[in-house]
Design a protein around this motif. Structure first.
Motif, PDB file in Angstrom:
ATOM      1  N   ILE A  49      52.866  -4.686  56.667  1.00 11.96           N
ATOM      2  CA  ILE A  49      52.105  -3.457  56.934  1.00 11.96           C
ATOM      3  C   ILE A  49      53.045  -2.340  57.366  1.00 11.96           C
ATOM      4  O   ILE A  49      52.917  -1.188  56.921  1.00 11.96           O
ATOM      5  CB  ILE A  49      51.016  -3.727  57.985  1.00 11.96           C
ATOM      6  N   MET A  50      54.010  -2.663  58.205  1.00 11.26           N
ATOM      7  CA  MET A  50      54.999  -1.660  58.632  1.00 11.26           C
ATOM      8  C   MET A  50      55.831  -1.177  57.447  1.00 11.26           C
ATOM      9  O   MET A  50      56.174   0.003  57.367  1.00 11.26           O
ATOM     10  CB  MET A  50      55.920  -2.243  59.700  1.00 11.26           C
ATOM     11  N   LEU A  51      56.157  -2.087  56.542  1.00 14.30           N
ATOM     12  CA  LEU A  51      56.910  -1.707  55.346  1.00 14.30           C
ATOM     13  C   LEU A  51      56.082  -0.781  54.460  1.00 14.30           C
ATOM     14  O   LEU A  51      56.615   0.155  53.875  1.00 14.30           O
ATOM     15  CB  LEU A  51      57.347  -2.952  54.576  1.00 14.30           C
ATOM     16  N   PHE A  52      54.788  -1.035  54.383  1.00 14.14           N
ATOM     17  CA  PHE A  52      53.907  -0.138  53.632  1.00 14.14           C
ATOM     18  C   PHE A  52      53.899   1.256  54.252  1.00 14.14           C
ATOM     19  O   PHE A  52      53.993   2.270  53.546  1.00 14.14           O
ATOM     20  CB  PHE A  52      52.483  -0.697  53.579  1.00 14.14           C
ATOM     21  N   ILE A  53      53.811   1.303  55.578  1.00 16.15           N
ATOM     22  CA  ILE A  53      53.831   2.597  56.277  1.00 16.15           C
ATOM     23  C   ILE A  53      55.175   3.285  56.067  1.00 16.15           C
ATOM     24  O   ILE A  53      55.231   4.498  55.868  1.00 16.15           O
ATOM     25  CB  ILE A  53      53.516   2.398  57.779  1.00 16.15           C
ATOM     26  N   LEU A  54      56.256   2.524  56.086  1.00 17.15           N
ATOM     27  CA  LEU A  54      57.591   3.079  55.857  1.00 17.15           C
ATOM     28  C   LEU A  54      57.755   3.560  54.419  1.00 17.15           C
ATOM     29  O   LEU A  54      58.499   4.512  54.154  1.00 17.15           O
ATOM     30  CB  LEU A  54      58.654   2.037  56.184  1.00 17.15           C
ATOM     31  N   ASN A  55      57.065   2.925  53.494  1.00 16.32           N
ATOM     32  CA  ASN A  55      57.189   3.286  52.090  1.00 16.32           C
ATOM     33  C   ASN A  55      56.618   4.679  51.801  1.00 16.32           C
ATOM     34  O   ASN A  55      57.041   5.337  50.861  1.00 16.32           O
ATOM     35  CB  ASN A  55      56.511   2.232  51.208  1.00 16.32           C
ATOM     36  N   VAL A  56      55.678   5.132  52.607  1.00 12.09           N
ATOM     37  CA  VAL A  56      55.094   6.469  52.406  1.00 12.09           C
ATOM     38  C   VAL A  56      56.152   7.560  52.612  1.00 12.09           C
ATOM     39  O   VAL A  56      56.376   8.380  51.717  1.00 12.09           O
ATOM     40  CB  VAL A  56      53.857   6.669  53.310  1.00 12.09           C
ATOM     41  N   PRO A  57      56.856   7.606  53.763  1.00 14.45           N
ATOM     42  CA  PRO A  57      57.906   8.628  53.880  1.00 14.45           C
ATOM     43  C   PRO A  57      59.085   8.384  52.933  1.00 14.45           C
ATOM     44  O   PRO A  57      59.745   9.337  52.511  1.00 14.45           O
ATOM     45  CB  PRO A  57      58.346   8.547  55.340  1.00 14.45           C
ATOM     46  N   MET A  58      59.333   7.111  52.602  1.00 12.01           N
ATOM     47  CA  MET A  58      60.400   6.821  51.645  1.00 12.01           C
ATOM     48  C   MET A  58      60.052   7.423  50.289  1.00 12.01           C
ATOM     49  O   MET A  58      60.900   8.020  49.623  1.00 12.01           O
ATOM     50  CB  MET A  58      60.570   5.305  51.535  1.00 12.01           C
ATOM     51  N   GLY A  59      58.796   7.284  49.873  1.00  9.51           N
ATOM     52  CA  GLY A  59      58.339   7.905  48.626  1.00  9.51           C
ATOM     53  C   GLY A  59      58.414   9.423  48.699  1.00  9.51           C
ATOM     54  O   GLY A  59      58.774  10.084  47.726  1.00  9.51           O
ATOM     55  N   GLY A  60      58.087   9.974  49.871  1.00  9.10           N
ATOM     56  CA  GLY A  60      58.205  11.423  50.061  1.00  9.10           C
ATOM     57  C   GLY A  60      59.643  11.890  49.956  1.00  9.10           C
ATOM     58  O   GLY A  60      59.926  12.939  49.362  1.00  9.10           O
ATOM     59  N   MET A  61      60.560  11.117  50.506  1.00  5.74           N
ATOM     60  CA  MET A  61      61.981  11.447  50.428  1.00  5.74           C
ATOM     61  C   MET A  61      62.459  11.407  48.973  1.00  5.74           C
ATOM     62  O   MET A  61      63.193  12.296  48.518  1.00  5.74           O
ATOM     63  CB  MET A  61      62.794  10.475  51.271  1.00  5.74           C
ATOM     64  N   ILE A  62      62.019  10.396  48.236  1.00  4.82           N
ATOM     65  CA  ILE A  62      62.388  10.291  46.819  1.00  4.82           C
ATOM     66  C   ILE A  62      61.821  11.472  46.046  1.00  4.82           C
ATOM     67  O   ILE A  62      62.511  12.088  45.224  1.00  4.82           O
ATOM     68  CB  ILE A  62      61.898   8.948  46.238  1.00  4.82           C
ATOM     69  N   MET A  68      56.150  -1.614  46.851  1.00  2.00           N
ATOM     70  CA  MET A  68      54.702  -1.811  46.927  1.00  2.00           C
ATOM     71  C   MET A  68      54.314  -3.216  46.474  1.00  2.00           C
ATOM     72  O   MET A  68      53.449  -3.856  47.084  1.00  2.00           O
ATOM     73  CB  MET A  68      53.970  -0.765  46.086  1.00  2.00           C
ATOM     74  N   VAL A  69      54.946  -3.716  45.425  1.00  2.00           N
ATOM     75  CA  VAL A  69      54.666  -5.078  44.961  1.00  2.00           C
ATOM     76  C   VAL A  69      55.066  -6.091  46.030  1.00  2.00           C
ATOM     77  O   VAL A  69      54.336  -7.053  46.297  1.00  2.00           O
ATOM     78  CB  VAL A  69      55.384  -5.358  43.618  1.00  2.00           C
ATOM     79  N   MET A  70      56.191  -5.867  46.662  1.00  2.00           N
ATOM     80  CA  MET A  70      56.644  -6.782  47.714  1.00  2.00           C
ATOM     81  C   MET A  70      55.685  -6.760  48.904  1.00  2.00           C
ATOM     82  O   MET A  70      55.409  -7.811  49.502  1.00  2.00           O
ATOM     83  CB  MET A  70      58.063  -6.428  48.146  1.00  2.00           C
TER      84      MET A  70
END
Length: 158
Positions: free
Chosen positions: A25-38, A134-136
């Motif tokens: 769940i934390m990785l999912f939350i982290l993926n949001v700003p990571m996607g924004g950075m990309i 996201m798959v992970m």
């Protein structure tokens, strides 16, 4: 995660699985700003620039970290510890982001194709990284396979 690993024996494997899912769940939350950075990296066409031979050292480090993270991801997935497996997933995500940074630096340094090529490559690689994470996350949340393996090993121990 370290606290969870230290106290895993006294709290049991259900606790480990909760830690594993919490990490997902934390990785999912982290993926949001990571996607924004990309996304911002693609929109602003930003890049990294390493002076001199530093790009070769960065490439060597990134290749080493990517190889090590893949090997450890496979190796620790077979073990009975979901907490260690979650740690290796985080290492793999970190290595993938390093690959994206190295790619932008190498395109700036060695490519003569221009900005559109860099945008396209960053979009492809960034989207792939976002999708893989996201798959992970989905696989970690639906960790029934690990749950069954842990339950089976608990029965054997008793």
């Amino acid at each position: 995660m370290i606290f969870g690993y230290r106290h895993r024996e006294e709290k049991g494997t259900a606790y480990e699985l909760r830690c594993y899912r919490r990490t997902a769940i934390m990785l999912f939350i982290l993926n949001v700003p990571m996607g924004g950075m990309i996304f911002l990296m693609i929109q602003t066409n930003s890049s990294f620039n390493y002076p001199g031979y530093l790009i070769y050292l960065s490439a060597l480090y990134t290749l080493y970290m990517m190889t090590l993270s893949i090997v450890n991801l496979v190796k620790f997935r077979k073990m009975d510890s979901p907490i260690l497996s979650a740690a290796k997933v985080l290492n793999f995500v970190s290595a993938m982001m390093s690959v994206l940074g190295l790619q932008t630096a190498m395109i700036v340094r060695f490519s003569s194709n221009g900005e559109e090529y860099r945008k396209m490559m960053n979009a492809i690689t960034g989207s792939a990284i976002f999708f893989i994470v996201m798959v992970m996350v989905v696989m970690m949340v639906q960790s029934s396979k690990i749950e069954k393996k842990v339950e089976r090993n608990e029965k054997i121990r008793k």
